[in-house]
Design a protein around this motif. Structure first.
Motif, PDB file in Angstrom:
ATOM      1  N   GLY A  66       0.944  -1.414   0.053  1.00 59.60           N
ATOM      2  CA  GLY A  66       0.055  -0.066  -0.237  1.00 59.60           C
ATOM      3  C   GLY A  66       0.737   1.181  -0.257  1.00 59.60           C
ATOM      4  N   TRP A  67      -0.028   2.820  -0.327  1.00 57.93           N
ATOM      5  CA  TRP A  67       0.651   3.814  -0.568  1.00 57.93           C
ATOM      6  C   TRP A  67       0.678   4.591   0.760  1.00 57.93           C
ATOM      7  CZ3 TRP A  67       3.046   5.295  -5.028  1.00 57.93           C
ATOM      8  CH2 TRP A  67       2.856   4.448  -5.469  1.00 57.93           C
ATOM      9  N   TYR A  68       1.789   4.856   1.581  1.00 58.88           N
ATOM     10  CA  TYR A  68       1.519   5.866   2.768  1.00 58.88           C
ATOM     11  C   TYR A  68       2.301   7.333   2.015  1.00 58.88           C
ATOM     12  CZ  TYR A  68       6.782   4.515   2.904  1.00 58.88           C
ATOM     13  OH  TYR A  68       7.753   4.704   2.601  1.00 58.88           O
ATOM     14  N   MET A  69       1.758   8.435   2.981  1.00 58.66           N
ATOM     15  CA  MET A  69       2.307   9.698   2.866  1.00 58.66           C
ATOM     16  C   MET A  69       3.474   9.788   3.223  1.00 58.66           C
ATOM     17  SD  MET A  69      -0.369  11.551   3.696  1.00 58.66           S
ATOM     18  CE  MET A  69       0.171  12.951   4.794  1.00 58.66           C
ATOM     19  N   GLY A  70       4.830  10.264   2.361  1.00 62.14           N
ATOM     20  CA  GLY A  70       6.336  10.855   2.917  1.00 62.14           C
ATOM     21  C   GLY A  70       6.204  12.034   3.267  1.00 62.14           C
ATOM     22  N   ASP A  71       7.465  13.071   2.993  1.00 67.03           N
ATOM     23  CA  ASP A  71       7.814  14.371   2.905  1.00 67.03           C
ATOM     24  C   ASP A  71       6.955  14.988   2.760  1.00 67.03           C
ATOM     25  OD1 ASP A  71       9.537  13.097   4.886  1.00 67.03           O
ATOM     26  OD2 ASP A  71      11.402  14.081   2.370  1.00 67.03           O
ATOM     27  N   ARG A  72       6.444  16.385   3.174  1.00 67.95           N
ATOM     28  CA  ARG A  72       5.454  17.039   2.804  1.00 67.95           C
ATOM     29  C   ARG A  72       6.065  17.991   1.789  1.00 67.95           C
ATOM     30  NH1 ARG A  72       1.544  20.693   6.285  1.00 67.95           N
ATOM     31  NH2 ARG A  72       1.838  22.409   4.969  1.00 67.95           N
ATOM     32  N   ILE A  73       5.233  18.931   0.960  1.00 70.95           N
ATOM     33  CA  ILE A  73       5.948  18.740  -0.356  1.00 70.95           C
ATOM     34  C   ILE A  73       5.616  20.862   0.034  1.00 70.95           C
ATOM     35  CG2 ILE A  73       6.068  19.974  -2.426  1.00 70.95           C
ATOM     36  CD1 ILE A  73       5.288  16.447  -3.009  1.00 70.95           C
ATOM     37  N   GLU A  74       6.338  21.653  -0.022  1.00 70.96           N
ATOM     38  CA  GLU A  74       6.479  22.800   0.573  1.00 70.96           C
ATOM     39  C   GLU A  74       6.272  24.035  -0.713  1.00 70.96           C
ATOM     40  OE1 GLU A  74       7.569  24.362   3.987  1.00 70.96           O
ATOM     41  OE2 GLU A  74       6.788  22.418   5.270  1.00 70.96           O
ATOM     42  N   ASP A  75       7.009  23.703  -1.936  1.00 68.28           N
ATOM     43  CA  ASP A  75       7.102  23.932  -2.833  1.00 68.28           C
ATOM     44  C   ASP A  75       6.104  23.996  -4.235  1.00 68.28           C
ATOM     45  OD1 ASP A  75       8.370  24.850  -5.685  1.00 68.28           O
ATOM     46  OD2 ASP A  75      10.229  24.400  -5.382  1.00 68.28           O
TER      47      ASP A  75
END
Length: 91
Positions: A66-75
């Protein structure tokens, strides 16, 4: 953050995508898999702008299948490119 994208095309994409869910009027959560690096985003569409409330990379765990959230994107450029890539993949 605000991304500069065609709101008409974005709304059409979100309403047609199996990976998008409307949370409330104009607010969506969407997973973008047709990109170099898959992304998940929470967006709010208003009459004159697309506000990205949150965005993160999606990572795949083979053991969990399954998929999971990684690092936040702020750009905003990274988020915009992910939307453009995903929208271009269905045309």
């Amino acid at each position: 953050m605000i991304i500069n994208i065609s709101l008409e095309e974005l709304m059409s994409f979100l309403n047609a995508s199996e990976d998008a869910e409307m949370l409330s009027d104009g607010e969506y959560v969407v997973d973008l898999f047709d990109t170099d690096a898959p992304v998940t985003a929470n967006v709010k569409i208003e009459k004159d702008a697309c506000h990205v409330l949150a965005a993160a990379y999606l990572l795949y765990d083979e053991a969990q299948d399954g998929w999971y959230m990684g690092d936040r994107i702020e750009d905003e450029k990274v988020v915009l490119k992910a939307f453009e890539d995903a929208m271009g993949a269905i045309q």
